[in-house]
Design a protein around this motif. Structure first.
Motif, PDB file in Angstrom:
ATOM      1  N   ILE A  66     -24.818  52.752 -11.505  1.00  0.00           N
ATOM      2  CA  ILE A  66     -26.104  52.646 -12.184  1.00  0.00           C
ATOM      3  C   ILE A  66     -27.218  53.009 -11.209  1.00  0.00           C
ATOM      4  N   GLN A  67     -28.091  53.889 -11.625  1.00  0.00           N
ATOM      5  CA  GLN A  67     -29.244  54.308 -10.831  1.00  0.00           C
ATOM      6  C   GLN A  67     -30.495  53.926 -11.617  1.00  0.00           C
ATOM      7  N   THR A  68     -31.358  53.141 -11.020  1.00  0.00           N
ATOM      8  CA  THR A  68     -32.607  52.765 -11.675  1.00  0.00           C
ATOM      9  C   THR A  68     -33.766  53.295 -10.843  1.00  0.00           C
ATOM     10  N   VAL A  69     -34.517  54.217 -11.401  1.00  0.00           N
ATOM     11  CA  VAL A  69     -35.698  54.736 -10.731  1.00  0.00           C
ATOM     12  C   VAL A  69     -36.876  53.910 -11.224  1.00  0.00           C
ATOM     13  N   VAL A  70     -37.583  53.285 -10.313  1.00  0.00           N
ATOM     14  CA  VAL A  70     -38.609  52.347 -10.734  1.00  0.00           C
ATOM     15  C   VAL A  70     -40.021  52.886 -10.518  1.00  0.00           C
ATOM     16  N   VAL A  71     -40.377  53.259  -9.306  1.00  0.00           N
ATOM     17  CA  VAL A  71     -41.782  53.525  -8.987  1.00  0.00           C
ATOM     18  C   VAL A  71     -41.924  54.714  -8.037  1.00  0.00           C
ATOM     19  N   PHE A  72     -42.917  55.525  -8.270  1.00  0.00           N
ATOM     20  CA  PHE A  72     -43.430  56.467  -7.285  1.00  0.00           C
ATOM     21  C   PHE A  72     -44.906  56.175  -7.126  1.00  0.00           C
ATOM     22  N   GLN A  73     -45.395  56.215  -5.907  1.00  0.00           N
ATOM     23  CA  GLN A  73     -46.813  55.983  -5.661  1.00  0.00           C
ATOM     24  C   GLN A  73     -47.379  57.141  -4.860  1.00  0.00           C
ATOM     25  N   GLY A  74     -48.555  57.575  -5.240  1.00  0.00           N
ATOM     26  CA  GLY A  74     -49.274  58.577  -4.470  1.00  0.00           C
ATOM     27  C   GLY A  74     -48.738  59.986  -4.576  1.00  0.00           C
ATOM     28  N   LEU A  75     -48.266  60.388  -5.770  1.00  0.00           N
ATOM     29  CA  LEU A  75     -47.824  61.765  -5.938  1.00  0.00           C
ATOM     30  C   LEU A  75     -49.004  62.709  -5.792  1.00  0.00           C
ATOM     31  N   LYS A  76     -48.716  63.920  -5.373  1.00  0.00           N
ATOM     32  CA  LYS A  76     -49.767  64.927  -5.259  1.00  0.00           C
ATOM     33  C   LYS A  76     -50.034  65.546  -6.628  1.00  0.00           C
ATOM     34  N   PRO A  77     -51.308  65.829  -6.929  1.00  0.00           N
ATOM     35  CA  PRO A  77     -51.631  66.474  -8.204  1.00  0.00           C
ATOM     36  C   PRO A  77     -50.957  67.841  -8.309  1.00  0.00           C
ATOM     37  N   MET A  78     -50.397  68.147  -9.463  1.00  0.00           N
ATOM     38  CA  MET A  78     -49.734  69.430  -9.677  1.00  0.00           C
ATOM     39  C   MET A  78     -50.365  70.215 -10.827  1.00  0.00           C
ATOM     40  N   ASP A  79     -51.153  69.551 -11.660  1.00  0.00           N
ATOM     41  CA  ASP A  79     -51.734  70.187 -12.830  1.00  0.00           C
ATOM     42  C   ASP A  79     -53.219  70.453 -12.605  1.00  0.00           C
ATOM     43  N   PHE A  80     -53.787  71.309 -13.441  1.00  0.00           N
ATOM     44  CA  PHE A  80     -55.202  71.638 -13.333  1.00  0.00           C
ATOM     45  C   PHE A  80     -56.109  70.432 -13.557  1.00  0.00           C
ATOM     46  N   ASN A  81     -55.615  69.417 -14.267  1.00  0.00           N
ATOM     47  CA  ASN A  81     -56.425  68.223 -14.536  1.00  0.00           C
ATOM     48  C   ASN A  81     -56.387  67.216 -13.388  1.00  0.00           C
ATOM     49  N   GLY A  82     -55.755  67.566 -12.265  1.00  0.00           N
ATOM     50  CA  GLY A  82     -55.699  66.689 -11.098  1.00  0.00           C
ATOM     51  C   GLY A  82     -54.609  65.636 -11.178  1.00  0.00           C
ATOM     52  N   LEU A  83     -53.730  65.744 -12.172  1.00  0.00           N
ATOM     53  CA  LEU A  83     -52.632  64.793 -12.337  1.00  0.00           C
ATOM     54  C   LEU A  83     -51.298  65.535 -12.250  1.00  0.00           C
ATOM     55  N   ALA A  84     -50.221  64.877 -12.627  1.00  0.00           N
ATOM     56  CA  ALA A  84     -48.888  65.486 -12.627  1.00  0.00           C
ATOM     57  C   ALA A  84     -48.104  64.948 -13.821  1.00  0.00           C
ATOM     58  N   ASP A  85     -47.017  65.604 -14.150  1.00  0.00           N
ATOM     59  CA  ASP A  85     -46.093  65.189 -15.218  1.00  0.00           C
ATOM     60  C   ASP A  85     -44.712  64.987 -14.592  1.00  0.00           C
ATOM     61  N   PRO A  86     -44.546  63.927 -13.796  1.00  0.00           N
ATOM     62  CA  PRO A  86     -43.319  63.774 -13.003  1.00  0.00           C
ATOM     63  C   PRO A  86     -42.100  63.316 -13.809  1.00  0.00           C
ATOM     64  N   TYR A  87     -40.941  63.681 -13.277  1.00  0.00           N
ATOM     65  CA  TYR A  87     -39.644  63.204 -13.736  1.00  0.00           C
ATOM     66  C   TYR A  87     -38.711  63.271 -12.533  1.00  0.00           C
ATOM     67  N   VAL A  88     -37.534  62.669 -12.654  1.00  0.00           N
ATOM     68  CA  VAL A  88     -36.549  62.709 -11.580  1.00  0.00           C
ATOM     69  C   VAL A  88     -35.219  63.163 -12.162  1.00  0.00           C
ATOM     70  N   LYS A  89     -34.579  64.126 -11.492  1.00  0.00           N
ATOM     71  CA  LYS A  89     -33.234  64.569 -11.852  1.00  0.00           C
ATOM     72  C   LYS A  89     -32.268  64.015 -10.813  1.00  0.00           C
ATOM     73  N   LEU A  90     -31.122  63.523 -11.269  1.00  0.00           N
ATOM     74  CA  LEU A  90     -30.090  62.990 -10.385  1.00  0.00           C
ATOM     75  C   LEU A  90     -28.845  63.850 -10.504  1.00  0.00           C
ATOM     76  N   HIS A  91     -28.272  64.222  -9.349  1.00  0.00           N
ATOM     77  CA  HIS A  91     -27.030  64.996  -9.318  1.00  0.00           C
ATOM     78  C   HIS A  91     -26.041  64.254  -8.442  1.00  0.00           C
ATOM     79  N   LEU A  92     -24.882  63.940  -8.985  1.00  0.00           N
ATOM     80  CA  LEU A  92     -23.817  63.298  -8.225  1.00  0.00           C
ATOM     81  C   LEU A  92     -22.956  64.414  -7.623  1.00  0.00           C
ATOM     82  N   LEU A  93     -22.951  64.506  -6.296  1.00  0.00           N
ATOM     83  CA  LEU A  93     -22.295  65.608  -5.591  1.00  0.00           C
ATOM     84  C   LEU A  93     -21.053  65.135  -4.851  1.00  0.00           C
ATOM     85  N   PRO A  94     -20.015  65.936  -4.663  1.00  0.00           N
ATOM     86  CA  PRO A  94     -19.880  67.258  -5.247  1.00  0.00           C
ATOM     87  C   PRO A  94     -19.527  67.163  -6.727  1.00  0.00           C
ATOM     88  N   GLY A  95     -19.803  68.219  -7.429  1.00  0.00           N
ATOM     89  CA  GLY A  95     -19.504  68.291  -8.852  1.00  0.00           C
ATOM     90  C   GLY A  95     -20.586  69.043  -9.578  1.00  0.00           C
TER      91      GLY A  95
END
Length: 104
Positions: free
Chosen positions: A23-52
């Motif tokens: 089980i992987q629980t992603v809880v918090v990110f703080q202080g992301l850098k703005p990526m959009d023109f509005n000075g915000l971001a639309d973040p998500y996290v992808k998890l890959h179990l390697l190898p595979g």
């Protein structure tokens, strides 16, 4: 739980293992850098179990719109993971489209 620095940002990640379930629980990110023109971001996290390369080894959180401090409180579960797998595999986390990544 792990506090993992990513650049100048800080993330809180919780990991747990039950027989045949990882089980992987992603809880918090703080202080992301703005990526959009509005000075915000639309973040998500992808998890890959390697190898595979199978689709079963890839999970993704929901996207949180317009946030530099997203809180997911979301549980992503890998089924069929053995204790041996826990010693052989690596969890790669990739945050949003910038491909910032770290290994757990």
């Amino acid at each position: 739980m792990l506090w993992a620095p990513v650049g100048e940002e800080l993330s809180l990640v919780s990991l747990s293992y039950l027989p045949l379930i990882f089980i992987q629980t992603v809880v918090v990110f703080q202080g992301l850098k703005p990526m959009d023109f509005n000075g915000l971001a639309d973040p998500y996290v992808k998890l890959h179990l390697l190898p595979g390369a199978s689709k079963a080894n890839k999970l993704k959180t929901k996207t949180i719109r317009n946030s530099l401090n997203p809180v997911w409180n979301e549980t992503l579960t890998y089924f069929g993971i053995t204790e041996e797998d826990m010693h052989r595999k690596t969890l790669r986390c990739v945050r949003d489209s910038r491909n910032d990544q770290w290994l757990l």
